[in-house]
Design a protein around this motif. Structure first.
Motif, PDB file in Angstrom:
ATOM      1  N   PRO A   1     -28.099   5.260 -21.827  1.00  9.55           N
ATOM      2  CA  PRO A   1     -28.443   7.211 -21.335  1.00  9.55           C
ATOM      3  C   PRO A   1     -27.188   7.696 -22.421  1.00  9.55           C
ATOM      4  O   PRO A   1     -28.538   8.765 -22.804  1.00  9.55           O
ATOM      5  CB  PRO A   1     -28.703   6.730 -20.072  1.00  9.55           C
ATOM      6  CG  PRO A   1     -28.436   5.811 -19.179  1.00  9.55           C
ATOM      7  CD  PRO A   1     -28.194   4.996 -20.256  1.00  9.55           C
TER       8      PRO A   1
ATOM      9  N   THR B   1     -32.186  10.321 -18.374  1.00  7.79           N
ATOM     10  CA  THR B   1     -32.811   9.259 -16.191  1.00  7.79           C
ATOM     11  C   THR B   1     -33.794   9.930 -15.450  1.00  7.79           C
ATOM     12  O   THR B   1     -34.896   9.360 -15.177  1.00  7.79           O
ATOM     13  CB  THR B   1     -31.333   9.710 -16.001  1.00  7.79           C
ATOM     14  OG1 THR B   1     -30.010   8.799 -16.488  1.00  7.79           O
ATOM     15  CG2 THR B   1     -31.683   8.754 -13.936  1.00  7.79           C
TER      16      THR B   1
ATOM     17  N   ALA C   1     -36.787   8.658 -17.468  1.00  6.73           N
ATOM     18  CA  ALA C   1     -36.887   7.239 -17.233  1.00  6.73           C
ATOM     19  C   ALA C   1     -37.543   7.958 -15.997  1.00  6.73           C
ATOM     20  O   ALA C   1     -38.569   6.646 -15.757  1.00  6.73           O
ATOM     21  CB  ALA C   1     -35.831   6.158 -16.749  1.00  6.73           C
TER      22      ALA C   1
ATOM     23  N   SER D   1     -38.104   2.170 -19.211  1.00  7.79           N
ATOM     24  CA  SER D   1     -36.348   1.670 -19.135  1.00  7.79           C
ATOM     25  C   SER D   1     -36.545  -0.123 -18.513  1.00  7.79           C
ATOM     26  O   SER D   1     -37.344  -0.196 -17.748  1.00  7.79           O
ATOM     27  CB  SER D   1     -35.172   2.413 -18.490  1.00  7.79           C
ATOM     28  OG  SER D   1     -36.152   2.427 -16.898  1.00  7.79           O
TER      29      SER D   1
ATOM     30  N   ARG E   1     -33.545  -1.951 -16.547  1.00  8.90           N
ATOM     31  CA  ARG E   1     -32.406  -2.062 -15.340  1.00  8.90           C
ATOM     32  C   ARG E   1     -31.118  -3.193 -15.681  1.00  8.90           C
ATOM     33  O   ARG E   1     -32.030  -4.616 -15.562  1.00  8.90           O
ATOM     34  CB  ARG E   1     -32.792  -2.105 -13.969  1.00  8.90           C
ATOM     35  CG  ARG E   1     -33.188  -1.144 -14.053  1.00  8.90           C
ATOM     36  CD  ARG E   1     -32.197   0.130 -13.201  1.00  8.90           C
ATOM     37  NE  ARG E   1     -32.513   1.396 -12.454  1.00  8.90           N
ATOM     38  CZ  ARG E   1     -32.888   2.254 -12.057  1.00  8.90           C
ATOM     39  NH1 ARG E   1     -31.335   2.211 -11.895  1.00  8.90           N
ATOM     40  NH2 ARG E   1     -33.397   3.711 -11.340  1.00  8.90           N
TER      41      ARG E   1
ATOM     42  N   ARG F   1     -29.176   1.892 -16.522  1.00 11.83           N
ATOM     43  CA  ARG F   1     -30.581   1.819 -17.671  1.00 11.83           C
ATOM     44  C   ARG F   1     -30.170   1.725 -18.558  1.00 11.83           C
ATOM     45  O   ARG F   1     -29.116   1.712 -19.082  1.00 11.83           O
ATOM     46  CB  ARG F   1     -31.268   3.441 -17.380  1.00 11.83           C
ATOM     47  CG  ARG F   1     -31.645   3.527 -16.194  1.00 11.83           C
ATOM     48  CD  ARG F   1     -32.279   4.839 -16.190  1.00 11.83           C
ATOM     49  NE  ARG F   1     -32.781   5.679 -14.401  1.00 11.83           N
ATOM     50  CZ  ARG F   1     -34.060   4.994 -14.534  1.00 11.83           C
ATOM     51  NH1 ARG F   1     -34.687   4.620 -14.605  1.00 11.83           N
ATOM     52  NH2 ARG F   1     -34.550   5.793 -13.220  1.00 11.83           N
ATOM     53  N   ARG F   2     -30.997   1.102 -19.986  1.00 14.41           N
ATOM     54  CA  ARG F   2     -30.971   0.719 -20.916  1.00 14.41           C
ATOM     55  C   ARG F   2     -32.813   0.662 -21.486  1.00 14.41           C
ATOM     56  O   ARG F   2     -33.555   0.543 -20.557  1.00 14.41           O
ATOM     57  CB  ARG F   2     -30.653  -0.994 -21.334  1.00 14.41           C
ATOM     58  CG  ARG F   2     -28.976  -1.406 -20.412  1.00 14.41           C
ATOM     59  CD  ARG F   2     -28.408  -0.211 -21.750  1.00 14.41           C
ATOM     60  NE  ARG F   2     -26.451  -0.248 -20.737  1.00 14.41           N
ATOM     61  CZ  ARG F   2     -26.386  -0.164 -19.874  1.00 14.41           C
ATOM     62  NH1 ARG F   2     -26.630   1.074 -19.419  1.00 14.41           N
ATOM     63  NH2 ARG F   2     -24.867  -0.446 -20.044  1.00 14.41           N
ATOM     64  N   PHE F   3     -32.679   1.375 -23.282  1.00 15.40           N
ATOM     65  CA  PHE F   3     -33.775   1.743 -23.237  1.00 15.40           C
ATOM     66  C   PHE F   3     -33.609   1.128 -24.149  1.00 15.40           C
ATOM     67  O   PHE F   3     -33.328   1.187 -25.126  1.00 15.40           O
ATOM     68  CB  PHE F   3     -33.577   3.482 -23.564  1.00 15.40           C
ATOM     69  CG  PHE F   3     -33.682   3.843 -22.162  1.00 15.40           C
ATOM     70  CD1 PHE F   3     -34.097   4.463 -21.624  1.00 15.40           C
ATOM     71  CD2 PHE F   3     -32.171   4.912 -21.873  1.00 15.40           C
ATOM     72  CE1 PHE F   3     -33.947   5.225 -20.116  1.00 15.40           C
ATOM     73  CE2 PHE F   3     -32.135   5.032 -20.342  1.00 15.40           C
ATOM     74  CZ  PHE F   3     -32.787   5.621 -19.896  1.00 15.40           C
TER      75      PHE F   3
END
Length: 74
Positions: free
Chosen positions: A19, A34, A37, A44, A46, A52-54
């Protein structure tokens, strides 16, 4: 963080951004990313730890789309 094309895909997997890294690209607070998302504005993933990763490609596509929208309205 700006990744080179070589860094974008490692071992056939797409680069994932935190993030904070996404926030830096958009020049917003990480909490804003966040919220985006949570609202479904950006997808995103998890991690097993719940973070969270994008996907970099999705982030860059949204950034380009928003940049184009601003350019057209100016």
């Amino acid at each position: 963080m700006t990744a080179t094309p070589q860094q974008t895909r490692q071992n056939g997997q797409e680069q994932l951004l935190t993030p904070g890294e996404v926030a830096s690209l958009f020049r917003v607070d990480p909490k804003t990313v966040t919220r985006w998302a949570t609202a479904g504005r950006i997808g995103s993933i998890r991690t097993p730890g719940g973070h969270r990763r994008f996907r970099e490609s999705e982030v860059r596509a949204l950034l380009a789309e928003l940049t184009n929208d601003v350019s057209r309205s100016a």
